[in-house]
Write an enzyme that holds these catalytic residues in place. Structure first.
Site, PDB file in Angstrom:
ATOM      1  N   ASP A 134      -1.606  -0.757   5.183  1.00 16.52           N
ATOM      2  CA  ASP A 134      -0.742  -0.970   4.016  1.00 16.52           C
ATOM      3  C   ASP A 134      -1.450  -1.563   2.800  1.00 16.52           C
ATOM      4  O   ASP A 134      -0.788  -2.127   1.923  1.00 16.52           O
ATOM      5  CB  ASP A 134       0.411  -1.909   4.421  1.00 16.52           C
ATOM      6  N   ASP A 180       3.739   7.358   5.497  1.00 16.61           N
ATOM      7  CA  ASP A 180       3.696   6.183   4.604  1.00 16.61           C
ATOM      8  C   ASP A 180       2.288   5.943   4.050  1.00 16.61           C
ATOM      9  O   ASP A 180       2.127   5.347   2.985  1.00 16.61           O
ATOM     10  CB  ASP A 180       4.103   4.896   5.333  1.00 16.61           C
TER      11      ASP A 180
HETATM   12  N1  GLY Z   1       7.081   1.049   7.179  1.00 11.68           N
HETATM   13  C1  GLY Z   1       7.304   1.427   5.860  1.00 11.68           C
HETATM   14  C2  GLY Z   1       8.702   1.822   5.609  1.00 11.68           C
HETATM   15  O1  GLY Z   1       9.608   1.274   6.223  1.00 11.68           O
HETATM   16  O2  GLY Z   1       8.935   2.656   4.793  1.00 11.68           O
END
Ligand code: GLY
Length: 377
Positions: A99, A153
Protein backbone atom coordinates in the site's frame (compact mmCIF):
# COMPACT_ATOMS: atom_id res chain seq x y z
CA UNK A 1 -32.61 8.09 -21.17
CA UNK A 2 -30.52 11.15 -22.00
CA UNK A 3 -30.00 13.74 -19.29
CA UNK A 4 -29.20 17.46 -19.77
CA UNK A 5 -25.46 18.07 -19.73
CA UNK A 6 -24.00 19.33 -16.47
CA UNK A 7 -22.12 22.59 -16.54
CA UNK A 8 -19.12 22.85 -14.15
CA UNK A 9 -19.46 26.58 -13.31
CA UNK A 10 -23.06 26.14 -12.12
CA UNK A 11 -21.92 23.39 -9.75
CA UNK A 12 -19.03 25.40 -8.27
CA UNK A 13 -21.12 26.94 -5.41
CA UNK A 14 -22.24 23.45 -4.33
CA UNK A 15 -18.65 22.19 -4.48
CA UNK A 16 -17.38 25.21 -2.51
CA UNK A 17 -20.02 24.81 0.16
CA UNK A 18 -19.15 21.10 0.42
CA UNK A 19 -15.45 21.90 0.75
CA UNK A 20 -16.40 24.18 3.66
CA UNK A 21 -18.09 21.20 5.28
CA UNK A 22 -14.94 19.12 4.66
CA UNK A 23 -12.90 21.79 6.49
CA UNK A 24 -15.32 21.77 9.45
CA UNK A 25 -15.27 17.95 9.77
CA UNK A 26 -11.47 17.86 9.47
CA UNK A 27 -11.10 20.53 12.16
CA UNK A 28 -13.39 18.45 14.33
CA UNK A 29 -11.13 15.39 14.04
CA UNK A 30 -8.04 17.46 14.87
CA UNK A 31 -9.75 18.98 17.91
CA UNK A 32 -11.55 15.88 19.23
CA UNK A 33 -9.04 13.16 18.45
CA UNK A 34 -5.49 14.59 18.32
CA UNK A 35 -3.07 12.34 16.36
CA UNK A 36 -5.91 9.96 15.46
CA UNK A 37 -5.96 8.13 12.11
CA UNK A 38 -9.52 7.67 10.84
CA UNK A 39 -10.41 4.48 9.01
CA UNK A 40 -14.17 3.79 9.21
CA UNK A 41 -17.05 4.95 11.36
CA UNK A 42 -19.40 2.92 13.55
CA UNK A 43 -22.87 4.50 13.54
CA UNK A 44 -21.20 7.66 12.26
CA UNK A 45 -18.47 7.90 14.95
CA UNK A 46 -14.86 7.17 13.96
CA UNK A 47 -14.00 3.69 15.19
CA UNK A 48 -11.34 3.69 17.89
CA UNK A 49 -11.17 0.04 18.92
CA UNK A 50 -11.30 -3.58 17.73
CA UNK A 51 -10.04 -4.52 14.29
CA UNK A 52 -8.44 -1.34 13.00
CA UNK A 53 -6.14 -2.47 10.17
CA UNK A 54 -5.09 1.08 9.44
CA UNK A 55 -1.81 0.04 7.78
CA UNK A 56 -3.07 1.14 4.35
CA UNK A 57 -5.12 4.13 5.48
CA UNK A 58 -2.62 6.34 7.24
CA UNK A 59 -2.19 8.75 4.32
CA UNK A 60 -5.85 9.54 3.76
CA UNK A 61 -6.58 12.02 6.55
CA UNK A 62 -3.26 13.88 6.12
CA UNK A 63 -3.98 13.80 2.37
CA UNK A 64 -7.18 15.75 3.03
CA UNK A 65 -5.23 18.23 5.19
CA UNK A 66 -2.75 18.79 2.32
CA UNK A 67 -5.62 19.33 -0.13
CA UNK A 68 -7.22 21.84 2.23
CA UNK A 69 -3.91 23.65 2.56
CA UNK A 70 -3.29 23.62 -1.21
CA UNK A 71 -6.70 25.05 -2.02
CA UNK A 72 -7.05 27.60 0.81
CA UNK A 73 -3.42 28.36 1.81
CA UNK A 74 -4.84 28.57 5.33
CA UNK A 75 -1.87 27.98 7.66
CA UNK A 76 -3.97 26.08 10.19
CA UNK A 77 -3.78 22.96 7.97
CA UNK A 78 -0.03 23.06 7.41
CA UNK A 79 1.39 21.98 10.78
CA UNK A 80 -0.94 18.96 11.22
CA UNK A 81 -0.44 17.94 7.57
CA UNK A 82 3.34 17.97 8.10
CA UNK A 83 3.17 16.19 11.46
CA UNK A 84 0.99 13.35 10.13
CA UNK A 85 3.21 13.09 7.04
CA UNK A 86 6.44 12.80 9.07
CA UNK A 87 4.95 9.91 11.03
CA UNK A 88 4.94 7.92 7.79
CA UNK A 89 8.67 8.31 7.12
CA UNK A 90 9.70 4.85 8.48
CA UNK A 91 7.11 3.24 6.20
CA UNK A 92 9.35 3.92 3.18
CA UNK A 93 11.05 0.64 4.18
CA UNK A 94 7.85 -1.29 4.97
CA UNK A 95 7.96 -4.62 3.13
CA UNK A 96 4.85 -6.04 4.80
CA UNK A 97 2.24 -4.13 2.76
CA UNK A 98 1.43 -3.41 -0.89
CA UNK A 99 0.00 0.00 0.00
CA UNK A 100 2.95 2.38 -0.21
CA UNK A 101 1.37 4.39 -3.04
CA UNK A 102 -1.70 5.07 -0.91
CA UNK A 103 0.56 6.23 1.92
CA UNK A 104 3.08 8.33 0.04
CA UNK A 105 1.19 9.85 -2.93
CA UNK A 106 -1.40 11.45 -0.65
CA UNK A 107 1.26 12.89 1.70
CA UNK A 108 4.93 13.04 0.67
CA UNK A 109 4.19 13.69 -3.00
CA UNK A 110 1.78 16.53 -2.17
CA UNK A 111 4.32 18.11 0.17
CA UNK A 112 7.10 17.61 -2.39
CA UNK A 113 5.02 19.24 -5.13
CA UNK A 114 4.53 22.24 -2.83
CA UNK A 115 8.07 22.62 -1.51
CA UNK A 116 10.45 20.74 -3.83
CA UNK A 117 12.49 19.63 -0.79
CA UNK A 118 15.14 17.08 -1.79
CA UNK A 119 14.65 14.95 1.33
CA UNK A 120 10.98 14.35 0.46
CA UNK A 121 12.00 13.19 -3.01
CA UNK A 122 14.44 10.70 -1.48
CA UNK A 123 11.72 9.21 0.71
CA UNK A 124 9.42 8.83 -2.31
CA UNK A 125 12.15 7.11 -4.30
CA UNK A 126 12.97 4.72 -1.45
CA UNK A 127 9.29 3.89 -0.98
CA UNK A 128 9.05 3.08 -4.72
CA UNK A 129 12.14 0.85 -4.47
CA UNK A 130 10.70 -0.95 -1.43
CA UNK A 131 7.40 -1.59 -3.21
CA UNK A 132 9.26 -3.00 -6.24
CA UNK A 133 10.72 -5.72 -3.99
CA UNK A 134 7.27 -7.37 -4.00
CA UNK A 135 7.83 -8.54 -7.61
CA UNK A 136 7.05 -12.21 -8.24
CA UNK A 137 7.94 -14.69 -10.98
CA UNK A 138 4.45 -14.24 -12.48
CA UNK A 139 5.30 -10.62 -13.29
CA UNK A 140 3.28 -8.87 -10.59
CA UNK A 141 3.70 -7.27 -7.18
CA UNK A 142 2.31 -9.61 -4.53
CA UNK A 143 -0.42 -8.47 -2.16
CA UNK A 144 0.11 -8.63 1.61
CA UNK A 145 -1.69 -12.02 1.58
CA UNK A 146 1.35 -13.81 0.13
CA UNK A 147 3.43 -14.44 -3.01
CA UNK A 148 0.54 -16.21 -4.78
CA UNK A 149 -1.80 -13.22 -4.54
CA UNK A 150 -2.31 -10.23 -6.86
CA UNK A 151 -4.87 -7.56 -5.91
CA UNK A 152 -6.54 -5.07 -8.26
CA UNK A 153 -5.94 -2.49 -5.45
CA UNK A 154 -2.20 -2.55 -6.23
CA UNK A 155 -2.93 -0.51 -9.37
CA UNK A 156 -3.26 2.43 -6.93
CA UNK A 157 0.26 1.79 -5.63
CA UNK A 158 2.32 0.76 -8.66
CA UNK A 159 2.41 4.41 -9.78
CA UNK A 160 4.93 5.04 -7.01
CA UNK A 161 7.40 2.73 -8.81
CA UNK A 162 6.87 4.61 -12.10
CA UNK A 163 7.41 7.84 -10.18
CA UNK A 164 10.67 6.58 -8.68
CA UNK A 165 11.79 5.29 -12.11
CA UNK A 166 11.08 8.69 -13.68
CA UNK A 167 12.89 10.52 -10.86
CA UNK A 168 16.00 8.33 -11.01
CA UNK A 169 16.07 7.09 -14.62
CA UNK A 170 16.27 3.53 -13.23
CA UNK A 171 14.85 1.43 -16.06
CA UNK A 172 14.68 -1.75 -13.95
CA UNK A 173 12.05 -0.05 -11.78
CA UNK A 174 10.08 0.97 -14.86
CA UNK A 175 10.14 -2.59 -16.18
CA UNK A 176 8.82 -4.00 -12.89
CA UNK A 177 5.95 -1.49 -12.91
CA UNK A 178 5.13 -2.09 -16.60
CA UNK A 179 5.09 -5.84 -16.07
CA UNK A 180 2.78 -5.50 -13.05
CA UNK A 181 0.28 -3.39 -14.99
CA UNK A 182 0.34 -5.77 -17.95
CA UNK A 183 -0.17 -8.84 -15.77
CA UNK A 184 -3.04 -7.11 -13.95
CA UNK A 185 -4.69 -6.10 -17.24
CA UNK A 186 -4.32 -9.64 -18.61
CA UNK A 187 -5.54 -11.55 -15.56
CA UNK A 188 -7.86 -9.29 -13.52
CA UNK A 189 -9.55 -7.08 -16.16
CA UNK A 190 -12.24 -8.98 -18.02
CA UNK A 191 -13.11 -8.45 -21.71
CA UNK A 192 -16.21 -6.37 -20.87
CA UNK A 193 -14.21 -4.13 -18.50
CA UNK A 194 -15.28 -5.64 -15.17
CA UNK A 195 -12.57 -6.63 -12.71
CA UNK A 196 -11.70 -9.44 -10.32
CA UNK A 197 -10.50 -8.43 -6.86
CA UNK A 198 -7.69 -10.99 -6.66
CA UNK A 199 -5.74 -13.31 -8.92
CA UNK A 200 -4.15 -16.49 -7.55
CA UNK A 201 -0.90 -17.62 -9.17
CA UNK A 202 1.45 -20.55 -8.81
CA UNK A 203 4.39 -18.75 -7.20
CA UNK A 204 6.88 -21.38 -8.44
CA UNK A 205 5.94 -21.34 -12.13
CA UNK A 206 4.34 -17.88 -12.22
CA UNK A 207 1.22 -19.32 -13.93
CA UNK A 208 -2.12 -17.61 -13.37
CA UNK A 209 -4.54 -20.08 -11.74
CA UNK A 210 -7.88 -18.40 -11.00
CA UNK A 211 -9.82 -15.31 -9.89
CA UNK A 212 -10.61 -14.87 -6.21
CA UNK A 213 -11.95 -12.23 -3.82
CA UNK A 214 -11.91 -11.06 -0.22
CA UNK A 215 -14.24 -8.07 -0.34
CA UNK A 216 -16.32 -8.73 -3.44
CA UNK A 217 -19.56 -10.74 -3.56
CA UNK A 218 -17.93 -13.69 -5.39
CA UNK A 219 -14.69 -14.41 -7.22
CA UNK A 220 -16.50 -13.87 -10.53
CA UNK A 221 -18.36 -10.68 -9.55
CA UNK A 222 -17.26 -7.08 -10.01
CA UNK A 223 -16.55 -5.52 -6.60
CA UNK A 224 -17.09 -1.89 -7.51
CA UNK A 225 -14.27 -0.45 -5.39
CA UNK A 226 -11.88 -2.76 -7.20
CA UNK A 227 -13.22 -1.46 -10.51
CA UNK A 228 -12.78 2.11 -9.25
CA UNK A 229 -9.16 1.34 -8.26
CA UNK A 230 -8.64 0.03 -11.82
CA UNK A 231 -10.13 3.13 -13.51
CA UNK A 232 -8.00 5.46 -11.42
CA UNK A 233 -4.90 3.23 -11.38
CA UNK A 234 -4.66 2.44 -15.11
CA UNK A 235 -5.21 6.12 -15.92
CA UNK A 236 -2.34 7.03 -13.56
CA UNK A 237 -0.17 4.24 -15.05
CA UNK A 238 -0.72 5.76 -18.50
CA UNK A 239 0.15 9.25 -17.27
CA UNK A 240 3.30 8.13 -15.45
CA UNK A 241 4.56 5.68 -18.12
CA UNK A 242 3.30 7.22 -21.37
CA UNK A 243 2.07 3.76 -22.48
CA UNK A 244 -1.15 3.95 -24.54
CA UNK A 245 -2.21 0.39 -23.67
CA UNK A 246 -3.02 1.45 -20.08
CA UNK A 247 -5.28 4.24 -21.32
CA UNK A 248 -7.26 1.70 -23.34
CA UNK A 249 -7.60 -0.51 -20.24
CA UNK A 250 -8.72 2.44 -18.11
CA UNK A 251 -11.36 3.30 -20.73
CA UNK A 252 -12.62 -0.29 -20.87
CA UNK A 253 -13.05 -0.25 -17.06
CA UNK A 254 -14.64 3.22 -17.06
CA UNK A 255 -17.08 2.26 -19.81
CA UNK A 256 -18.11 -0.82 -17.82
CA UNK A 257 -18.68 1.37 -14.75
CA UNK A 258 -20.74 3.97 -16.66
CA UNK A 259 -22.79 1.22 -18.30
CA UNK A 260 -23.60 -0.61 -15.07
CA UNK A 261 -23.94 2.14 -12.42
CA UNK A 262 -27.46 3.21 -11.38
CA UNK A 263 -28.97 6.71 -11.73
CA UNK A 264 -26.61 9.28 -10.16
CA UNK A 265 -23.69 6.88 -10.81
CA UNK A 266 -22.96 5.91 -7.18
CA UNK A 267 -22.67 2.11 -7.40
CA UNK A 268 -23.72 -0.71 -5.12
CA UNK A 269 -20.69 -2.19 -3.37
CA UNK A 270 -20.73 -4.98 -5.95
CA UNK A 271 -22.30 -4.91 -9.43
CA UNK A 272 -23.35 -8.57 -9.22
CA UNK A 273 -25.35 -8.72 -5.98
CA UNK A 274 -28.29 -11.13 -6.16
CA UNK A 275 -31.74 -9.55 -5.90
CA UNK A 276 -32.32 -10.87 -2.35
CA UNK A 277 -29.20 -9.16 -0.89
CA UNK A 278 -29.47 -5.51 0.27
CA UNK A 279 -28.15 -3.24 -2.47
CA UNK A 280 -26.04 -0.95 -0.29
CA UNK A 281 -24.12 1.85 -1.98
CA UNK A 282 -20.37 2.10 -1.72
CA UNK A 283 -19.95 5.87 -1.94
CA UNK A 284 -16.16 5.41 -1.77
CA UNK A 285 -16.23 3.56 -5.11
CA UNK A 286 -18.14 6.54 -6.50
CA UNK A 287 -15.63 9.04 -5.08
CA UNK A 288 -12.58 7.17 -6.42
CA UNK A 289 -14.27 6.87 -9.80
CA UNK A 290 -15.15 10.60 -9.86
CA UNK A 291 -11.51 11.48 -9.30
CA UNK A 292 -10.28 8.87 -11.81
CA UNK A 293 -12.78 9.99 -14.47
CA UNK A 294 -11.54 13.54 -14.09
CA UNK A 295 -8.01 12.34 -14.89
CA UNK A 296 -9.26 10.12 -17.70
CA UNK A 297 -11.14 13.01 -19.31
CA UNK A 298 -7.86 14.92 -19.50
CA UNK A 299 -5.92 11.92 -20.79
CA UNK A 300 -8.10 10.95 -23.78
CA UNK A 301 -7.84 12.96 -27.00
CA UNK A 302 -11.28 12.54 -28.55
CA UNK A 303 -13.44 15.56 -27.47
CA UNK A 304 -16.58 13.40 -27.24
CA UNK A 305 -14.85 10.94 -24.92
CA UNK A 306 -13.42 13.82 -22.89
CA UNK A 307 -16.91 15.22 -22.39
CA UNK A 308 -18.40 11.81 -21.56
CA UNK A 309 -15.89 11.17 -18.77
CA UNK A 310 -16.13 14.74 -17.47
CA UNK A 311 -19.93 14.44 -17.37
CA UNK A 312 -19.51 11.16 -15.45
CA UNK A 313 -17.27 12.88 -12.89
CA UNK A 314 -19.64 15.86 -12.52
CA UNK A 315 -22.70 13.60 -12.19
CA UNK A 316 -20.97 11.58 -9.48
CA UNK A 317 -19.90 14.71 -7.61
CA UNK A 318 -23.35 16.27 -7.85
CA UNK A 319 -24.85 13.09 -6.39
CA UNK A 320 -22.19 12.74 -3.68
CA UNK A 321 -22.52 16.41 -2.64
CA UNK A 322 -26.26 15.96 -1.93
CA UNK A 323 -27.68 15.59 1.59
CA UNK A 324 -28.17 11.89 0.86
CA UNK A 325 -24.38 11.43 1.12
CA UNK A 326 -22.94 14.50 2.91
CA UNK A 327 -24.13 14.62 6.56
CA UNK A 328 -24.71 18.39 6.75
CA UNK A 329 -28.04 17.72 8.41
CA UNK A 330 -26.64 15.11 10.81
CA UNK A 331 -24.39 16.91 13.29
CA UNK A 332 -23.67 13.69 15.19
CA UNK A 333 -22.00 12.12 12.09
CA UNK A 334 -18.19 12.50 12.14
CA UNK A 335 -17.28 11.50 8.57
CA UNK A 336 -17.52 13.49 5.34
CA UNK A 337 -19.27 11.01 3.05
CA UNK A 338 -21.91 8.56 4.29
CA UNK A 339 -22.83 5.18 2.76
CA UNK A 340 -19.42 3.64 2.17
CA UNK A 341 -18.69 -0.06 2.60
CA UNK A 342 -15.32 -1.32 3.79
CA UNK A 343 -15.75 -5.09 4.22
CA UNK A 344 -19.29 -6.44 3.89
CA UNK A 345 -18.42 -10.07 4.72
CA UNK A 346 -16.60 -9.14 7.93
CA UNK A 347 -19.23 -6.56 8.89
CA UNK A 348 -16.62 -3.78 9.09
CA UNK A 349 -17.54 -0.26 8.03
CA UNK A 350 -20.79 -1.28 6.33
CA UNK A 351 -22.96 1.73 5.35
CA UNK A 352 -20.50 4.05 7.09
CA UNK A 353 -17.92 6.73 6.34
CA UNK A 354 -14.55 5.35 5.25
CA UNK A 355 -11.27 7.29 5.20
CA UNK A 356 -10.45 6.61 1.53
CA UNK A 357 -13.96 7.59 0.44
CA UNK A 358 -13.57 10.92 2.22
CA UNK A 359 -10.08 11.39 0.77
CA UNK A 360 -10.90 10.70 -2.88
CA UNK A 361 -14.13 12.69 -2.62
CA UNK A 362 -12.13 15.73 -1.50
CA UNK A 363 -9.54 15.07 -4.21
CA UNK A 364 -12.27 14.95 -6.88
CA UNK A 365 -13.89 18.11 -5.49
CA UNK A 366 -10.57 19.96 -5.62
CA UNK A 367 -10.05 18.89 -9.25
CA UNK A 368 -13.58 19.94 -10.20
CA UNK A 369 -13.29 23.30 -8.42
CA UNK A 370 -9.99 24.06 -10.15
CA UNK A 371 -11.21 22.67 -13.48
CA UNK A 372 -8.06 20.56 -13.82
CA UNK A 373 -6.82 17.24 -12.51
CA UNK A 374 -3.37 18.41 -11.52
CA UNK A 375 -4.88 20.48 -8.68
CA UNK A 376 -5.76 17.27 -6.85
CA UNK A 377 -2.49 15.38 -7.16
N1 GLY B 1 -8.08 -3.05 0.83
C1 GLY B 1 -8.38 -1.90 0.10
C2 GLY B 1 -9.83 -1.69 -0.04
O1 GLY B 1 -10.59 -2.03 0.85
O2 GLY B 1 -10.25 -1.16 -1.03
Amino acid sequence: MSRPLLDRPTLVPLFQETLGFVAAQSQRILAQYPNYLPMYTVAGKWNREGERWTHWCEGFFPGILWLLYKTTRDERWLAPARAYTRRLEPRQYDRTVHDLGFLFFSTYLREYRLTGEAQLREVLIQAGRTLALRRQKGGYLASFIGPQSLFIDIMMNVGLIFWAANATGDDSLRQIALEHCRTTARTLVRPEGGTAHEGIFDPDTGAFLHESTHQGWTAASTWTRGLAWAIYGFTAAHRLSGEEEFLATAQRCADCYLRRAPEGLVPWWDFDLPANVPHLWDSSAGAITASGLWDLAEAVRDPMQQERYRQGALTLLQTLCSDAFVPRQRPEWEGILMHGVYHYHKGLGVDESVAWGDHFFVEALVKALAGNAEAGW
